[in-house]
Scaffold this active site. Structure first.
Site, PDB file in Angstrom:
ATOM      1  N   CYS A 159       0.844  -1.197   0.000  1.00 26.20           N
ATOM      2  CA  CYS A 159       0.000   0.000   0.000  1.00 26.20           C
ATOM      3  C   CYS A 159       0.882   1.251   0.000  1.00 26.20           C
ATOM      4  O   CYS A 159       1.629   1.478   0.966  1.00 26.20           O
ATOM      5  CB  CYS A 159      -0.912  -0.002   1.227  1.00 26.20           C
ATOM      6  SG  CYS A 159      -2.012   1.430   1.317  1.00 26.20           S
ATOM      7  N   PRO A 160       0.811   2.070  -1.036  1.00 26.23           N
ATOM      8  CA  PRO A 160       1.636   3.291  -1.055  1.00 26.23           C
ATOM      9  C   PRO A 160       1.197   4.314  -0.013  1.00 26.23           C
ATOM     10  O   PRO A 160       1.997   5.169   0.395  1.00 26.23           O
ATOM     11  CB  PRO A 160       1.439   3.827  -2.479  1.00 26.23           C
ATOM     12  CG  PRO A 160       0.136   3.277  -2.925  1.00 26.23           C
ATOM     13  CD  PRO A 160       0.020   1.928  -2.274  1.00 26.23           C
TER      14      PRO A 160
END
Length: 429
Positions: A159-160
């Site tokens: 997940c950025p």
């Protein structure tokens, strides 16, 4: 983070990439900081006319914000962990593996190395899963993350927005982060709704209404819009991950089903039931369910499967009583034979009819029979609804007895003609 990622940070390009990865996190943090100013200062302190109402609004706001930020930072700061050395293949074995002349040879090398490791997942060709970059045998549900440059236990996705992999160690924190973020956005949107409506009411004219509120009105207006926008996106994301928790499935497994050594691909291979699935992520102690404190079951390297649960239930039912045990074996013998060839629960022993007269009254030491069973033995045509006698009449020589593992191997055969019902698990076919 992995060793490759650590080496990349030493280069100027690697350092710039590491800083670039934190931009989404800094953006979310900046939005939260601005929302705090808009809500606390502009809405509650400068705009509220009810002192008691303002106190309660600030109290619930800070509770939701604290849980939200606590879960968010636990998701960010929790490490993905490191695979122990026992999963790492020695260099000489890696060299043999890469120089193998056929996939079957590679498969044999990997299976031999992993014979003592708790792995049930396989590749498409039935081989043990191997990471060429980390030089390790992948534990079940583990995958290599190209961003983190290492293998991640029970990897869900990278997940950025948290600059981290969602994995075994922080998946509970991630779900709580989504839930508390949704609660935070809905609370802010609900409590700013009145001021948002008042902004668009014209008492005299539009210009007078705009000038009466100043810039504080615009802060509240945009706060409502942003809260609604984030809430809409969080509803679907949070709902999807709640569904994944209840079916015990990761995001990667929902797109590509895990392949098991026994049974092949199965998306529901780890589904133990909704409550058991929930407890696997959130733990057994309900006091920690809503707190971002690690309480998940297991170690991240091996996981119970639905087939394990089914076998445990079948075993419990089979040993309930002698009669039930016999009936269970009689019902499951054909399905086990027709099942997966790797299921080694049976042995086929040829029948020898030459010495049956010497052992007509022989009985296995593990045989458990009641008085009612002995009465049935005297009437073989009625035993088990006629299922046994049909096979007993059909063969003289070359008959086969099927013996369940756990019974003693039979050195000499039972008589076929006019035979009584065989011991538990020894069904003639």
């Amino acid at each position: 983070m992995g060793n490759d990622d650590h080496r990349r940070r030493k280069t100027p390009c690697g350092f710039c990439m590491s800083v670039f990865k934190w931009i989404p996190v800094l953006f979310i943090t900046a939005v939260i900081a601005w929302s705090y100013y808009a809500y606390v200062v502009e809405l509650c302190i400068r705009n509220s006319e009810n002192g008691i109402g303002m106190v309660f609004m600030l109290l619930f706001y800070h509770i939701s914000l604290t849980l939200f930020m606590w879960s968010y930072w636990r998701t960010i700061m929790t490490s993905v962990g490191q695979i122990p050395e026992q999963w790492r293949i020695p260099d000489e074995e890696v060299t043999r593996l890469f120089r193998a002349d056929s996939p079957e040879t590679q498969k044999r090398i990997l299976n031999n190395f992993a014979r003592n490791l708790p792995v049930t997942n396989r590749t498409m060709n039935g081989s043990v899963r191997f990471c060429e970059k980390c030089k390790i045998v992948k534990p079940d549900r583990a995958h290599h993350c190209s961003v983190c440059s290492c293998c991640v236990l029970k990897m869900d996705h990278h997940c950025p927005w948290v600059n981290n992999c969602v994995n075994f160690y922080n998946y509970k924190f991630f779900v709580l982060f989504l839930g508390y973020a949704l609660v935070y956005c809905l609370y802010v949107a609900f409590t700013t709704l009145h001021d948002f409506v008042q902004f668009w009411k014209y008492e005299n004219n539009a210009q007078g209404q705009l000038n009466s509120g100043g810039m504080g009105r615009f802060h509240i207006l945009f706060l409502f819009f942003i809260a609604i926008m984030f809430a809409i996106s969080l509803v679907s994301l949070f709902g999807y991950h709640i569904y994944l928790v209840l079916v015990n499935r990761t995001t990667l497994e929902s797109f590509r089903a895990p392949i098991f050594r026994v049974g092949g691909p199965d998306k529901n291979g780890y589904n133990l039931g909704r409550f058991a699935n929930f407890c696997e992520v959130f733990g057994d102690d309900w006091q920690y369910w809503l707190l971002p404190v690690f309480s998940s079951r297991g170690d991240g390297y091996s996981f119970p499967t639905s087939s394990d649960q089914s076998r445990a239930s079948a075993t419990t039912t089979a040993v309930a009583s002698p009669v039930q045990r016999y009936d269970a074996m009689g019902e499951t013998a054909s399905s086990r034979l027709d099942g997966n060839p790797t299921d080694k629960l049976i042995d086929a022993i040829p029948f020898d009819s030459t010495n049956h007269q010497n052992h007509h009254h022989h009985q296995s030491t593990h045989q458990v029979r009641s008085n009612s069973d002995q009465q049935l033995d005297e009437q073989p045509d009625l035993a088990a609804g006629g299922r046994i006698t049909a096979a007993a009449r059909s063969s003289q020589e070359g008959a086969v007895f099927i013996e369940m593992v756990g019974d003693h191997a039979r050195t000499e055969a039972e008589p076929v003609k006019n035979s009584t019902r065989p011991p538990n698990g020894d069904l003639p076919v």
